[in-house]
Design a protein around this motif. Structure first.
Motif, PDB file in Angstrom:
ATOM      1  N   GLY A 154       1.916   7.849   6.260  1.00  0.00           N
ATOM      2  CA  GLY A 154       1.204   6.582   6.149  1.00  0.00           C
ATOM      3  C   GLY A 154      -0.286   6.782   5.972  1.00  0.00           C
ATOM      4  O   GLY A 154      -0.941   6.066   5.201  1.00  0.00           O
ATOM      5  N   GLN A 155      -0.856   7.780   6.680  1.00  0.00           N
ATOM      6  CA  GLN A 155      -2.281   8.060   6.539  1.00  0.00           C
ATOM      7  C   GLN A 155      -2.598   8.599   5.144  1.00  0.00           C
ATOM      8  O   GLN A 155      -3.620   8.261   4.553  1.00  0.00           O
ATOM      9  N   ARG A 156      -1.707   9.436   4.617  1.00  0.00           N
ATOM     10  CA  ARG A 156      -1.925   9.957   3.262  1.00  0.00           C
ATOM     11  C   ARG A 156      -1.899   8.823   2.241  1.00  0.00           C
ATOM     12  O   ARG A 156      -2.681   8.831   1.280  1.00  0.00           O
ATOM     13  N   GLN A 157      -1.002   7.863   2.452  1.00  0.00           N
ATOM     14  CA  GLN A 157      -0.964   6.753   1.501  1.00  0.00           C
ATOM     15  C   GLN A 157      -2.228   5.905   1.614  1.00  0.00           C
ATOM     16  O   GLN A 157      -2.717   5.363   0.613  1.00  0.00           O
ATOM     17  N   ARG A 158      -2.794   5.793   2.813  1.00  0.00           N
ATOM     18  CA  ARG A 158      -4.071   5.105   2.978  1.00  0.00           C
ATOM     19  C   ARG A 158      -5.178   5.836   2.198  1.00  0.00           C
ATOM     20  O   ARG A 158      -6.043   5.204   1.590  1.00  0.00           O
ATOM     21  N   ILE A 159      -5.132   7.164   2.234  1.00  0.00           N
ATOM     22  CA  ILE A 159      -6.113   7.955   1.478  1.00  0.00           C
ATOM     23  C   ILE A 159      -5.936   7.729  -0.022  1.00  0.00           C
ATOM     24  O   ILE A 159      -6.913   7.578  -0.768  1.00  0.00           O
ATOM     25  N   VAL A 178       5.379   2.331  -0.925  1.00  0.00           N
ATOM     26  CA  VAL A 178       5.812   2.410   0.472  1.00  0.00           C
ATOM     27  C   VAL A 178       7.248   2.908   0.615  1.00  0.00           C
ATOM     28  O   VAL A 178       7.754   3.003   1.731  1.00  0.00           O
ATOM     29  N   SER A 179       7.898   3.247  -0.486  1.00  0.00           N
ATOM     30  CA  SER A 179       9.323   3.599  -0.408  1.00  0.00           C
ATOM     31  C   SER A 179       9.571   4.905   0.326  1.00  0.00           C
ATOM     32  O   SER A 179      10.668   5.134   0.841  1.00  0.00           O
ATOM     33  N   THR A 185       5.604   1.928   9.214  1.00  0.00           N
ATOM     34  CA  THR A 185       4.468   2.356   8.394  1.00  0.00           C
ATOM     35  C   THR A 185       4.395   1.533   7.117  1.00  0.00           C
ATOM     36  O   THR A 185       3.297   1.202   6.644  1.00  0.00           O
ATOM     37  N   GLN A 186       5.550   1.182   6.549  1.00  0.00           N
ATOM     38  CA  GLN A 186       5.574   0.301   5.387  1.00  0.00           C
ATOM     39  C   GLN A 186       4.829  -0.996   5.672  1.00  0.00           C
ATOM     40  O   GLN A 186       4.016  -1.452   4.874  1.00  0.00           O
ATOM     41  N   ALA A 187       5.119  -1.588   6.827  1.00  0.00           N
ATOM     42  CA  ALA A 187       4.491  -2.861   7.185  1.00  0.00           C
ATOM     43  C   ALA A 187       2.983  -2.715   7.297  1.00  0.00           C
ATOM     44  O   ALA A 187       2.225  -3.582   6.845  1.00  0.00           O
ATOM     45  N   ARG A 188       2.523  -1.612   7.897  1.00  0.00           N
ATOM     46  CA  ARG A 188       1.080  -1.411   8.049  1.00  0.00           C
ATOM     47  C   ARG A 188       0.395  -1.226   6.699  1.00  0.00           C
ATOM     48  O   ARG A 188      -0.706  -1.745   6.478  1.00  0.00           O
ATOM     49  N   VAL A 189       1.043  -0.491   5.788  1.00  0.00           N
ATOM     50  CA  VAL A 189       0.438  -0.248   4.478  1.00  0.00           C
ATOM     51  C   VAL A 189       0.418  -1.528   3.638  1.00  0.00           C
ATOM     52  O   VAL A 189      -0.583  -1.833   2.977  1.00  0.00           O
ATOM     53  N   ASP A 191       0.367  -4.596   4.783  1.00  0.00           N
ATOM     54  CA  ASP A 191      -0.655  -5.467   5.370  1.00  0.00           C
ATOM     55  C   ASP A 191      -2.046  -5.020   4.950  1.00  0.00           C
ATOM     56  O   ASP A 191      -2.937  -5.853   4.713  1.00  0.00           O
ATOM     57  N   LEU A 192      -2.252  -3.706   4.849  1.00  0.00           N
ATOM     58  CA  LEU A 192      -3.542  -3.182   4.397  1.00  0.00           C
ATOM     59  C   LEU A 192      -3.818  -3.612   2.958  1.00  0.00           C
ATOM     60  O   LEU A 192      -4.944  -4.016   2.626  1.00  0.00           O
ATOM     61  N   LEU A 193      -2.810  -3.545   2.098  1.00  0.00           N
ATOM     62  CA  LEU A 193      -2.982  -3.965   0.704  1.00  0.00           C
ATOM     63  C   LEU A 193      -3.371  -5.442   0.618  1.00  0.00           C
ATOM     64  O   LEU A 193      -4.233  -5.830  -0.180  1.00  0.00           O
ATOM     65  N   ILE A 194      -2.720  -6.274   1.437  1.00  0.00           N
ATOM     66  CA  ILE A 194      -3.057  -7.701   1.456  1.00  0.00           C
ATOM     67  C   ILE A 194      -4.496  -7.901   1.928  1.00  0.00           C
ATOM     68  O   ILE A 194      -5.257  -8.680   1.337  1.00  0.00           O
ATOM     69  N   GLU A 195      -4.884  -7.191   2.968  1.00  0.00           N
ATOM     70  CA  GLU A 195      -6.246  -7.314   3.502  1.00  0.00           C
ATOM     71  C   GLU A 195      -7.284  -6.899   2.459  1.00  0.00           C
ATOM     72  O   GLU A 195      -8.307  -7.576   2.273  1.00  0.00           O
ATOM     73  N   ILE A 196      -7.018  -5.798   1.753  1.00  0.00           N
ATOM     74  CA  ILE A 196      -7.946  -5.330   0.720  1.00  0.00           C
ATOM     75  C   ILE A 196      -8.047  -6.352  -0.406  1.00  0.00           C
ATOM     76  O   ILE A 196      -9.136  -6.629  -0.930  1.00  0.00           O
ATOM     77  N   GLN A 197      -6.916  -6.931  -0.787  1.00  0.00           N
ATOM     78  CA  GLN A 197      -6.932  -7.931  -1.855  1.00  0.00           C
ATOM     79  C   GLN A 197      -7.749  -9.157  -1.458  1.00  0.00           C
ATOM     80  O   GLN A 197      -8.531  -9.681  -2.261  1.00  0.00           O
ATOM     81  N   GLU A 198      -7.576  -9.610  -0.227  1.00  0.00           N
ATOM     82  CA  GLU A 198      -8.329 -10.777   0.240  1.00  0.00           C
ATOM     83  C   GLU A 198      -9.826 -10.490   0.283  1.00  0.00           C
ATOM     84  O   GLU A 198     -10.646 -11.370   0.033  1.00  0.00           O
ATOM     85  N   ARG A 199     -10.177  -9.233   0.565  1.00  0.00           N
ATOM     86  CA  ARG A 199     -11.590  -8.865   0.686  1.00  0.00           C
ATOM     87  C   ARG A 199     -12.246  -8.595  -0.671  1.00  0.00           C
ATOM     88  O   ARG A 199     -13.412  -8.921  -0.878  1.00  0.00           O
TER      89      ARG A 199
END
Length: 275
Positions: A154-159, A178-179, A185-189, A191-199
């Motif tokens: 999950g951290q690598r995908q964040r990178i 996320v597959s 970890t899928q849920a966290r990633v 949610d991160l994508l949604i947060e980045i899009q909103e920002r």
């Protein structure tokens, strides 16, 4: 209505097959869809349906044999390699496998700095940008000096997501991002994508085989089957009450947590097919 940032019209992709009398393999057959600024379009289908090929055509990695692709009003169907390189500032990608998409010999700082130095960003400015990128995906600044093997999937995908954001793109192609991750970890990633899009207002083409994941973050959804889009519309409608039999089968194959509701859903779909 807002003008699309990406507009694909009747796109076809064919691959030659060995043998003089054999017909070419049609990977995409007259595909049309559009993505608006700040929107997530989910592209869902089984393996071999053509969804990854569609993503590759947007990135210029698949040969388009018919139709056109417009990006912000510009025809990008047959750009040269140099023109594609220039366009990479605005169209980025997050690949499926976080374990192979990062160079294992490079520190995270070098991985994130590489696209910045290619655009001749001064060193001090690039270092600050790397810190900001790590912060934007929820990783500490000292992660910059570590290697990819020191991080979880999950951290690598964040990178990888941070790298895709380095040049402040307008559109990111997310190819099964996320597959390869476990459910939490899928849920966290996602949610991160949604947060980045909103920002940031970035648009996503989100490719997946999982209707549940697509439902979570897509505004509109396209369903692919054998190189064609068979259903296309509002995300909630397509992923909850689809019209096409293929999409209905995909929905039934996606389990839900409550076994009683799952059985009721299967029975209801079975009755509708019989009826």
């Amino acid at each position: 209505m807002t003008e699309p940032i990406l507009d694909m019209c009747n796109v076809q992709v064919q691959y030659p097959v060995k043998g003089m009398r054999k017909q070419p393999f049609i990977a995409l057959n007259g595909v049309s869809l559009d993505i608006r600024p700040g929107e997530t379009v989910g592209l869902v289908g089984e393996s071999g349906s053509g969804k990854t090929t569609l993503g590759r055509t947007v990135l210029g990695l698949a040969p388009v044999s018919g139709g056109r692709i417009n990006y912000r009003g510009r025809d990008i169907t047959h750009l040269s390699r140099h023109e594609r390189r220039e366009l990479s500032d605005e169209i980025q990608v997050v690949f499926q496998d976080p374990y192979t998409s990062l160079n294992p010999a490079m520190t995270i700082e070098r991985i994130l700095t590489e696209p910045l130095t290619a655009r001749r960003m001064p060193t001090a400015e690039a270092s600050k940008r790397v810190r900001d990128l790590l912060d934007s995906v929820g990783l500490p600044s000292n992660a910059a000096h570590r290697l990819p093997r020191e991080f979880s999937g999950g951290q690598r995908q964040r990178i990888a997501i941070a790298r895709s954001l380095a040049l402040e793109p307008k559109l990111i192609v997310c190819d099964e991002p996320v597959s390869a991750l476990d459910l939490s970890t899928q849920a966290r990633v996602t949610d991160l994508l949604i947060e980045i899009q909103e920002r940031t207002g970035v648009a996503y083409l989100f490719i997946s085989h999982d209707l549940a994941v697509v439902r979570h973050l897509s505004h509109r959804v396209a369903v692919m089957y054998r190189g064609e889009i068979v259903e296309w519309g509002d995300g909630d409608t397509v992923t909850s009450d689809p019209e096409h039999p293929y999409t209905q089968r995909l929905l039934l194959s996606s389990p839900i947590a409550d076994p009683v509701l799952q059985d009721e859903r299967r029975e209801r779909r079975a009755r509708s097919v019989v009826g």
